[in-house]
Design a protein around this motif. Structure first.
Motif, PDB file in Angstrom:
ATOM      1  N   LYS A   1      46.418  48.463  61.096  1.00 40.85           N
ATOM      2  CA  LYS A   1      47.030  49.233  62.188  1.00 40.85           C
ATOM      3  C   LYS A   1      47.217  48.331  63.415  1.00 40.85           C
ATOM      4  O   LYS A   1      46.286  47.621  63.817  1.00 40.85           O
ATOM      5  CB  LYS A   1      46.126  50.428  62.562  1.00 40.85           C
ATOM      6  CG  LYS A   1      46.208  51.597  61.582  1.00 40.85           C
ATOM      7  CD  LYS A   1      45.857  52.902  62.285  1.00 40.85           C
ATOM      8  CE  LYS A   1      46.011  54.174  61.461  1.00 40.85           C
ATOM      9  NZ  LYS A   1      46.517  54.110  60.118  1.00 40.85           N
ATOM     10  N   PRO A   2      48.393  48.369  64.056  1.00 40.43           N
ATOM     11  CA  PRO A   2      48.572  47.652  65.327  1.00 40.43           C
ATOM     12  C   PRO A   2      47.614  48.248  66.357  1.00 40.43           C
ATOM     13  O   PRO A   2      47.249  49.424  66.256  1.00 40.43           O
ATOM     14  CB  PRO A   2      50.029  47.952  65.705  1.00 40.43           C
ATOM     15  CG  PRO A   2      50.678  48.509  64.472  1.00 40.43           C
ATOM     16  CD  PRO A   2      49.603  49.124  63.647  1.00 40.43           C
ATOM     17  N   MET A   3      47.140  47.421  67.298  1.00 39.54           N
ATOM     18  CA  MET A   3      46.171  47.919  68.279  1.00 39.54           C
ATOM     19  C   MET A   3      46.611  47.628  69.712  1.00 39.54           C
ATOM     20  O   MET A   3      47.229  46.597  69.984  1.00 39.54           O
ATOM     21  CB  MET A   3      44.805  47.273  68.039  1.00 39.54           C
ATOM     22  CG  MET A   3      44.182  47.611  66.694  1.00 39.54           C
ATOM     23  SD  MET A   3      44.036  49.371  66.374  1.00 39.54           S
ATOM     24  CE  MET A   3      42.319  49.621  66.558  1.00 39.54           C
ATOM     25  N   GLN A   4      46.251  48.570  70.614  1.00 32.58           N
ATOM     26  CA  GLN A   4      46.549  48.406  72.045  1.00 32.58           C
ATOM     27  C   GLN A   4      45.314  47.833  72.735  1.00 32.58           C
ATOM     28  O   GLN A   4      44.184  48.253  72.442  1.00 32.58           O
ATOM     29  CB  GLN A   4      46.851  49.786  72.673  1.00 32.58           C
ATOM     30  CG  GLN A   4      47.963  50.566  71.986  1.00 32.58           C
ATOM     31  CD  GLN A   4      49.329  49.908  72.150  1.00 32.58           C
ATOM     32  OE1 GLN A   4      49.648  49.410  73.241  1.00 32.58           O
ATOM     33  NE2 GLN A   4      50.088  49.860  71.070  1.00 32.58           N
ATOM     34  N   ALA A   5      45.518  46.906  73.688  1.00 37.88           N
ATOM     35  CA  ALA A   5      44.385  46.402  74.471  1.00 37.88           C
ATOM     36  C   ALA A   5      43.857  47.519  75.369  1.00 37.88           C
ATOM     37  O   ALA A   5      44.582  48.450  75.699  1.00 37.88           O
ATOM     38  CB  ALA A   5      44.824  45.208  75.309  1.00 37.88           C
ATOM     39  N   HIS A   6      42.559  47.401  75.750  1.00 41.97           N
ATOM     40  CA  HIS A   6      41.944  48.458  76.559  1.00 41.97           C
ATOM     41  C   HIS A   6      42.384  48.311  78.018  1.00 41.97           C
ATOM     42  O   HIS A   6      42.231  47.233  78.598  1.00 41.97           O
ATOM     43  CB  HIS A   6      40.426  48.354  76.446  1.00 41.97           C
ATOM     44  CG  HIS A   6      39.685  49.507  77.014  1.00 41.97           C
ATOM     45  ND1 HIS A   6      39.516  49.682  78.364  1.00 41.97           N
ATOM     46  CD2 HIS A   6      39.093  50.571  76.430  1.00 41.97           C
ATOM     47  CE1 HIS A   6      38.826  50.788  78.587  1.00 41.97           C
ATOM     48  NE2 HIS A   6      38.565  51.358  77.439  1.00 41.97           N
ATOM     49  N   PRO A   7      42.912  49.356  78.627  1.00 40.26           N
ATOM     50  CA  PRO A   7      43.437  49.260  79.996  1.00 40.26           C
ATOM     51  C   PRO A   7      42.432  48.679  81.001  1.00 40.26           C
ATOM     52  O   PRO A   7      42.792  47.859  81.843  1.00 40.26           O
ATOM     53  CB  PRO A   7      43.780  50.706  80.348  1.00 40.26           C
ATOM     54  CG  PRO A   7      43.871  51.436  79.060  1.00 40.26           C
ATOM     55  CD  PRO A   7      43.011  50.718  78.064  1.00 40.26           C
ATOM     56  N   PHE A   8      41.143  49.047  80.847  1.00 38.82           N
ATOM     57  CA  PHE A   8      40.148  48.564  81.821  1.00 38.82           C
ATOM     58  C   PHE A   8      39.972  47.051  81.676  1.00 38.82           C
ATOM     59  O   PHE A   8      39.888  46.319  82.667  1.00 38.82           O
ATOM     60  CB  PHE A   8      38.807  49.279  81.600  1.00 38.82           C
ATOM     61  CG  PHE A   8      37.766  48.908  82.631  1.00 38.82           C
ATOM     62  CD1 PHE A   8      36.848  47.893  82.382  1.00 38.82           C
ATOM     63  CD2 PHE A   8      37.725  49.550  83.858  1.00 38.82           C
ATOM     64  CE1 PHE A   8      35.889  47.544  83.334  1.00 38.82           C
ATOM     65  CE2 PHE A   8      36.774  49.209  84.816  1.00 38.82           C
ATOM     66  CZ  PHE A   8      35.858  48.197  84.555  1.00 38.82           C
ATOM     67  N   VAL A   9      39.961  46.591  80.440  1.00 38.92           N
ATOM     68  CA  VAL A   9      39.788  45.145  80.204  1.00 38.92           C
ATOM     69  C   VAL A   9      41.019  44.397  80.717  1.00 38.92           C
ATOM     70  O   VAL A   9      40.902  43.376  81.415  1.00 38.92           O
ATOM     71  CB  VAL A   9      39.558  44.867  78.701  1.00 38.92           C
ATOM     72  CG1 VAL A   9      39.465  43.368  78.449  1.00 38.92           C
ATOM     73  CG2 VAL A   9      38.300  45.563  78.197  1.00 38.92           C
ATOM     74  N   VAL A  10      42.204  44.953  80.441  1.00 38.08           N
ATOM     75  CA  VAL A  10      43.441  44.306  80.919  1.00 38.08           C
ATOM     76  C   VAL A  10      43.435  44.256  82.450  1.00 38.08           C
ATOM     77  O   VAL A  10      43.784  43.246  83.066  1.00 38.08           O
ATOM     78  CB  VAL A  10      44.691  45.041  80.396  1.00 38.08           C
ATOM     79  CG1 VAL A  10      45.970  44.444  80.978  1.00 38.08           C
ATOM     80  CG2 VAL A  10      44.741  45.001  78.870  1.00 38.08           C
ATOM     81  N   GLN A  11      42.951  45.323  83.049  1.00 32.73           N
ATOM     82  CA  GLN A  11      42.891  45.383  84.529  1.00 32.73           C
ATOM     83  C   GLN A  11      41.990  44.275  85.074  1.00 32.73           C
ATOM     84  O   GLN A  11      42.334  43.571  86.033  1.00 32.73           O
ATOM     85  CB  GLN A  11      42.355  46.758  84.944  1.00 32.73           C
ATOM     86  CG  GLN A  11      42.236  46.960  86.456  1.00 32.73           C
ATOM     87  CD  GLN A  11      41.311  48.135  86.794  1.00 32.73           C
ATOM     88  OE1 GLN A  11      41.248  49.123  86.026  1.00 32.73           O
ATOM     89  NE2 GLN A  11      40.575  48.032  87.875  1.00 32.73           N
ATOM     90  N   LYS A  12      40.856  44.034  84.428  1.00 32.39           N
ATOM     91  CA  LYS A  12      39.925  42.967  84.879  1.00 32.39           C
ATOM     92  C   LYS A  12      40.586  41.597  84.712  1.00 32.39           C
ATOM     93  O   LYS A  12      40.424  40.703  85.536  1.00 32.39           O
ATOM     94  CB  LYS A  12      38.607  43.034  84.104  1.00 32.39           C
ATOM     95  CG  LYS A  12      37.790  44.291  84.381  1.00 32.39           C
ATOM     96  CD  LYS A  12      37.433  44.406  85.867  1.00 32.39           C
ATOM     97  CE  LYS A  12      37.275  45.834  86.323  1.00 32.39           C
ATOM     98  NZ  LYS A  12      37.216  45.968  87.781  1.00 32.39           N
ATOM     99  N   LEU A  13      41.333  41.449  83.612  1.00 31.23           N
ATOM    100  CA  LEU A  13      42.028  40.174  83.379  1.00 31.23           C
ATOM    101  C   LEU A  13      43.105  39.959  84.452  1.00 31.23           C
ATOM    102  O   LEU A  13      43.258  38.858  85.006  1.00 31.23           O
ATOM    103  CB  LEU A  13      42.649  40.164  81.980  1.00 31.23           C
ATOM    104  CG  LEU A  13      41.674  40.096  80.803  1.00 31.23           C
ATOM    105  CD1 LEU A  13      42.391  40.401  79.485  1.00 31.23           C
ATOM    106  CD2 LEU A  13      41.021  38.719  80.720  1.00 31.23           C
ATOM    107  N   GLU A  14      43.799  41.041  84.787  1.00 31.85           N
ATOM    108  CA  GLU A  14      44.849  40.933  85.829  1.00 31.85           C
ATOM    109  C   GLU A  14      44.217  40.612  87.180  1.00 31.85           C
ATOM    110  O   GLU A  14      44.712  39.764  87.928  1.00 31.85           O
ATOM    111  CB  GLU A  14      45.640  42.244  85.898  1.00 31.85           C
ATOM    112  CG  GLU A  14      46.551  42.474  84.687  1.00 31.85           C
ATOM    113  CD  GLU A  14      47.496  43.656  84.898  1.00 31.85           C
ATOM    114  OE1 GLU A  14      47.047  44.803  84.674  1.00 31.85           O
ATOM    115  OE2 GLU A  14      48.651  43.425  85.287  1.00 31.85           O
TER     116      GLU A  14
END
Ligand code: HGY
Ligand code: MN
Ligand code: MN
Length: 426
Positions: free
Chosen positions: A337-350
């Motif tokens: 299954k394709p997977m979406q990154a976790h918004p909170f983790v992406v936010q920390k990376l940004e």
């Protein structure tokens, strides 16, 4: 966030990483023709031993599970909180490059080294992980280490999956000194890992084209790996009239062209399909083949598209083989299954990129990674660094050291942020 790591730290780190990448490239079964490192071979074990020494040098607590996933832990102050993981793989495709997977393993160790050397003690443990195997080279299915870790591999799978020499994954694991009979003890569950970040080369051309040195992943395309065997009738190439033949080779050619046409005409930008291997038996110029084995690797970020591809492929193969009087066996080895990154983790990376004033691009990953598997048991994010001319899985694979340094900077800051976050819904 206070910048605890001076430029000097990162300069030393990138110089160390450059040397380590070159050292690791020596553990190679095709010297002079790219880097090849196949799971559970001598070169693979040498590479893992080398990296365990790096973990040991910085005082990480090293453990290894029953199938060869390796963990280096830096203890935090609050053992009640789940750890933050980062890592990747060390195996390399045949005649591949020296950066794929390696950048993520070495980057994770460098990040833990810098956090440790800074005197900071985050709340959560930090774990650098080397997954046992990510490439499908030997057993036809990728991410064996992370797949086992999330509980997606059974002992039956280990005994069924065979390499080209006919050896089962189970037997190869045992011969390599591992204990696949303890597979259940490898498994981890949702909640046991706070978050997972993987630093990886992009393996495509987007970042270079858009002159960005960092990519942050919002989704990972997932593979469908198929082994298709077509069986005809072996006969004399000269004495057999065309209308009396049951030749599996032109049947395979029809299937291959149909697969390419389907992927090309599909709407999604991330629908791709590849036939990477064709084995014709007995493989002699004056013999009409007995059988043809082909591998089909298709990817997509849309699950619906993947399901459609598989059902269309089954119909196509049935139609072609019935018309040609060819028997076939279609094995689906992986249908992930394709997977979406976790918004909170992406936010920390940004946030890390903004604080470090590093320009970045939010993007999807066409390649799969261990993060695709880890996504099932932990919030994940990925950091990409550019691949020169978009080339990977080839001896020309290259990523400039300065980009690797920027990736390690973003990784270090983000791991620290996550390791000091008590609740990810804050
Ligand atoms: O094939 C892939 O996407 C990964 O590089 N194994
Ligand atoms: Mn790869
Ligand atoms: Mn990889």
């Amino acid at each position: 966030m206070q910048n605890k790591f001076g430029e000097r730290n990162f300069l030393d780190s990138t110089e160390r990483i450059q040397k380590q990448i070159d050292d690791l490239a020596e553990f190679n079964s095709t010297p002079g023709n790219g880097v090849t490192r196949v799971v559970y071979t001598q070169e693979d074990q040498q590479a893992k031993t080398y990296v365990k020494e790096l973990m040991n040098d910085i005082g990480l607590e090293i453990t290894e599970d029953a199938i060869g996933n390796i963990y280096g832990r830096f203890k935090g102050t609050d053992p009640t909180l789940s750890p933050i993981w980062s890592g990747s793989h060390l195996d390399a495709v045949p005649n591949g490059g020296k950066f794929d997977g390696v950048v993520g393993v070495l980057g994770a160790i460098e990040a833990l080294r810098m956090i440790k050397d800074s005197g900071l003690r985050p709340k959560r443990d930090l774990v650098a992980v080397i997954f046992a195997s990510e490439e499908p080279t030997r057993f036809g299915i990728g991410c064996l280490g992370s797949r086992a870790l999330i509980g997606d591999l059974t002992e039956k799978d280990l005994k069924t999956l065979k390499d080209q020499g006919g050896q089962s994954l189970y037997d190869v694991m045992r011969q390599s000194g591992y204990s696949p009979e303890y597979l259940p003890e490898v498994v981890m569950h949702l909640g046991e890992i706070g978050a997972f970040i993987e630093l990886h080369i992009e393996q495509g051309i987007v970042l270079e084209r858009e002159r960005k040195c960092i990519g942050l992943i919002h989704a990972i395309a997932a593979p469908t790996d198929i082994a298709l065997t077509l069986e005809g009738e072996q006969q004399h190439a000269g004495a057999t009239p065309m209308n009396l033949r049951k030749d599996p080779v032109p049947a395979a050619a029809e299937v291959i062209l149909t697969v390419e046409k389907w992927a090309k005409e599909n709407t999604s930008a991330h629908t791709v399909a590849t036939v990477g291997r064709i084995d014709v038996q007995p493989g002699s110029s004056n013999v009409i083949a007995d059988s043809v084995q082909i591998t089909i690797d298709s990817r997509d970020v849309s699950w619906e598209n993947k399901e459609l591809f598989l059902s269309e492929l089954r119909k196509t193969v049935e139609h072609i083989c019935t018309r040609r009087g060819i028997k076939y066996d279609l094995k689906v080895k992986a249908h992930d299954k394709p997977m979406q990154a976790h918004p909170f983790v992406v936010q920390k990376l940004e946030e890390s990129c903004s604080e470090l004033m590093i320009d970045y691009k939010l993007m999807a990953s066409g390649a799969y990674h261990d993060a695709l598997m880890m996504a099932k048991i932990a919030p994940f994010g990925m950091i990409f660094v550019p691949s020169k001319n978009g080339i990977s899985h080839d001896k020309r694979e290259w990523t400039d050291l300065e980009y690797i340094g920027e990736g390690v900077k973003v990784l270090t800051h983000s791991l620290l942020k996550l390791a000091n976050t008590t609740n990810f819904n804050d």
